[in-house]
Structure formats: C-alpha cells, structure tokens
Enzyme design. Structure first.
Site, short mmCIF file in Angstrom:
data_model
loop_
_atom_site.label_atom_id
_atom_site.label_comp_id
_atom_site.label_asym_id
_atom_site.label_seq_id
_atom_site.Cartn_x
_atom_site.Cartn_y
_atom_site.Cartn_z
N ASN A 9 0.87 -1.12 -0.02
CA ASN A 9 0.10 -0.01 0.08
C ASN A 9 1.09 1.13 -0.06
O ASN A 9 1.40 1.73 1.07
CB ASN A 9 -1.16 -0.05 1.27
CG ASN A 9 -1.58 1.12 1.38
OD1 ASN A 9 -1.73 2.10 0.56
ND2 ASN A 9 -2.33 1.28 2.51
N TRP A 10 1.12 1.82 -1.20
CA TRP A 10 1.95 2.91 -1.20
C TRP A 10 1.32 4.23 -0.51
O TRP A 10 2.00 5.50 -0.60
CB TRP A 10 2.34 3.05 -2.69
CG TRP A 10 3.18 2.16 -3.26
CD1 TRP A 10 3.46 0.96 -2.84
CD2 TRP A 10 3.53 1.82 -4.61
NE1 TRP A 10 4.19 0.13 -3.68
CE2 TRP A 10 4.24 0.58 -5.09
CE3 TRP A 10 3.58 2.92 -5.86
CZ2 TRP A 10 4.48 0.22 -6.20
CZ3 TRP A 10 3.79 2.38 -6.99
CH2 TRP A 10 4.63 1.06 -7.12
N LYS A 11 0.17 4.23 -0.25
CA LYS A 11 -0.79 5.37 0.18
C LYS A 11 -0.18 6.70 -0.62
O LYS A 11 -0.18 6.49 -1.88
CB LYS A 11 -0.07 5.66 1.81
CG LYS A 11 -0.12 4.47 2.56
CD LYS A 11 0.01 4.65 3.84
CE LYS A 11 0.20 3.21 4.88
NZ LYS A 11 0.03 3.60 6.12
N HIS A 95 -9.42 0.87 4.55
CA HIS A 95 -8.34 1.15 5.30
C HIS A 95 -8.41 2.08 6.49
O HIS A 95 -9.34 2.64 6.72
CB HIS A 95 -7.16 1.52 4.54
CG HIS A 95 -5.84 1.59 4.86
ND1 HIS A 95 -5.40 2.73 5.86
CD2 HIS A 95 -4.83 0.73 5.02
CE1 HIS A 95 -4.14 2.54 6.42
NE2 HIS A 95 -3.71 1.43 5.65
N GLU A 97 -6.88 4.32 7.77
CA GLU A 97 -6.72 5.76 7.50
C GLU A 97 -8.06 6.44 6.93
O GLU A 97 -8.36 7.22 6.99
CB GLU A 97 -5.46 6.36 6.54
CG GLU A 97 -4.34 5.91 7.47
CD GLU A 97 -2.96 5.14 6.64
OE1 GLU A 97 -3.14 5.28 5.43
OE2 GLU A 97 -2.15 4.92 7.29
N GLU A 167 -5.38 -5.13 10.58
CA GLU A 167 -4.51 -4.17 10.70
C GLU A 167 -4.78 -3.55 12.23
O GLU A 167 -5.56 -2.45 11.94
CB GLU A 167 -4.51 -2.99 9.55
CG GLU A 167 -4.01 -4.10 8.08
CD GLU A 167 -3.49 -2.62 7.32
OE1 GLU A 167 -2.43 -3.16 6.71
OE2 GLU A 167 -4.35 -1.87 7.04
N GLY A 173 2.40 2.04 10.68
CA GLY A 173 3.06 3.45 10.47
C GLY A 173 3.95 3.69 11.71
O GLY A 173 4.44 4.85 11.96
N SER A 213 3.26 -2.17 10.38
CA SER A 213 4.82 -2.06 10.52
C SER A 213 5.59 -3.38 10.19
O SER A 213 6.28 -3.86 10.89
CB SER A 213 4.92 -2.13 12.14
OG SER A 213 4.56 -0.38 12.39
N GLY A 234 2.90 -1.24 4.26
CA GLY A 234 2.93 0.09 3.93
C GLY A 234 4.19 0.72 3.67
O GLY A 234 4.92 0.55 2.74
N GLY A 235 5.09 1.20 4.74
CA GLY A 235 6.28 1.87 4.77
C GLY A 235 7.25 0.99 3.83
O GLY A 235 8.02 1.59 3.07
C1 PEP Z 1 -0.85 0.02 6.01
O1 PEP Z 1 -0.96 1.41 5.85
O2 PEP Z 1 -1.56 -0.96 5.55
C2 PEP Z 1 0.30 -0.46 6.75
C3 PEP Z 1 0.25 -1.61 7.29
O3 PEP Z 1 1.28 0.53 6.91
P1 PEP Z 1 2.63 0.15 7.61
O4 PEP Z 1 3.20 -1.23 7.12
O5 PEP Z 1 3.68 1.36 7.31
O6 PEP Z 1 2.62 0.11 9.14
#
Ligand code: PEP
Length: 253
Positions: A9-11, A95, A97, A167, A173, A213, A234-235
C-alpha cells in the site's frame, strides 16, 4: 490451500517517476520470490503508469480506494469500471486511514465491497482496533462489529473470494508491530467468525493478511502463523529490496 499474498500500500507517497521506478524494480525481480501473489497499490493517478510497468510480470495492480456507484456526478471519485479499465485486480477497502481520518463507516465499506466484487475485482477489506479499544479489552468485539458490518449481505462464495486484512491501528506506521501471538489470536478468531457466519469451506478459503509495521526482520515470524496468509505492507513496500524481502519471507512460511 490458500495462496500467500503480499500487497504493498503505497498510500499518498512517491511521484510519477518514483512510482514507475518502484513498480519496474519489483516487476523485474518478481520471479525471484516464487509462489507468492504480489500486489502493488499506487496512488490512483499513477495506476495507469504502474500498470504499464508491471505488464507481463506476475505483479498485480491494486487500488487504494473506490466509490460504490458505477458512474455519474460524484466529483473526485473513481468507479470500479475505471479501475478495471486501467488493469486493477484488487482494491483495498476500509483502510483504517480512510475509516479514522476520512470518516468511512462499516456501511460505506460494505457498499464498496459489494461494488468491487460485482466488478470481478478482489477486495482487500481492512479491519482493526484502536489502541484504546485494545487496552479496554474490546479487540474481539470491534473486529466482530467491523466484519459483520463490512461484509453484510455477501454470499459464502464471495467470502471465499475476498481478502481480509487485520491491521491493528496502533501498529500502522508506528513501528509497533503486533506480536505473532497477538496477531495470531485475532486471525484465528477472524477465521472462526467467518466459519460461524458462512461455512467452514468458505472461511477456510478466505485469505487473511496481517498489516502493521511489517518489515523484512519481523515478517517471517508473523507469516509463520497458520492463519496469517500474507501481509499488507505500507512503509516497507516503498523500497524494492524490503518489499521483496517480505515476499521472500512469505514464500518460506
Ligand atoms: C498499511 O498502511 O496498511 C500499513 C500496514 O502500513 P505500515 O506497514 O507502514 O504500518
């Protein structure tokens, strides 16, 4: 047998050339990770460009969001038909967010999930508790409420097709990853819940990803848990090396 999946997920990150370079880098080396479904979910303006970079590779395209109506006067929104048109196969829905920053409700997520399935796309439906909910001992109740609301009205066959991502919001994040035991407990409950509401065969086919994470150094122990079928990242999905290292860990799981 559930196929393991790692989705990035590049957000709201990267620009056009960085998105193309990341997609190309992953596509070029995707063969190295073997039997793992790889998905990249760029920002919507870059879907078309990324689709061209990954064409002919085993990497699939996913969107980060969608609107439930097929077309019309919905300024700023994007339909499933448009996502199909640019080559998407997956859509992240609900998601945290979008739930917590943009106010999406379980009803919104449910409408989107129905629209995505009706378009023959695969939804990745996200659920997860806040830290305050975990600390208040409400994790199971929150997950149940989100699953029941987000998946209302789906058939058992549709349940088998879709992907659920657990999640925990406090792990997204933040660098605070759930322990394998914490993640496993929720994944086990999720599968049990789906089995009770639908049937064991469908629940046994649903892929349940962990997200929060996930990094190359913690992926293996999370993905080794029997009901964790992959990761939503994500990251660490913003670098070819770390994304593919997580995919390699998933292959070994
Ligand atoms: C996400 O946004 O779905 C996510 C899991 O982010 P991160 O891996 O950065 O925690």
């Amino acid at each position: 047998m559930r196929r393991v999946m790692v989705a990035g997920n590049w957000k709201m990150n990267l620009d056009r050339s960085a998105a193309a370079a990341l997609a190309q880098g992953i596509a070029d080396r995707a063969g190295e990770v073997g039997d793992v479904d790889l998905v990249v979910c760029p920002p919507s303006v870059y879907l078309d460009g990324v689709a061209r970079c990954i064409e002919g590779s085993k990497v699939a395209l996913g969107a980060q969001n969608v609107y439930h109506e097929p077309d019309g006067a919905f300024t700023g929104e994007i339909s499933t038909r448009m996502l199909v048109d640019v080559g998407c196969r997956y859509v992240i829905v609900g998601h945290s967010e979008r739930r917590h920053i943009l106010g999406e409700t379980d009803e919104d997520v449910n409408r989107k999930t129905h629209a995505v399935l009706a378009a023959d796309l695969t939804p990745i439906v996200c659920v997860g508790e806040l830290l305050s909910e975990r600390e208040a001992g409400q994790t199971a109740a929150v997950i149940r409420r989100q699953v029941e609301g987000s998946l209302a009205g789906l058939s058992a066959d549709q349940i088998a097709e879709l992907v659920v991502a657990y999640e925990p919001v406090w792990a997204i994040g933040t660098g605070k990853v759930a322990t394998p035991a914490q993640a496993s407990e929720v994944h086990d409950d999720l599968r049990k819940l789906l089995g009770e509401r639908y049937n064991a065969t469908s629940a046994g086919a649903t892929r349940i990803l962990y997200g929060g994470s996930v990094k190359p150094d913690n992926a293996a122990e999370l993905l080794a848990q029997p009901n964790i079928d992959g990761a939503l990242v994500g990251g660490a999905s913003l670098k070819v090396e770390s994304f593919l290292a997580i995919a390699a860990a998933a292959r070994e799981s």
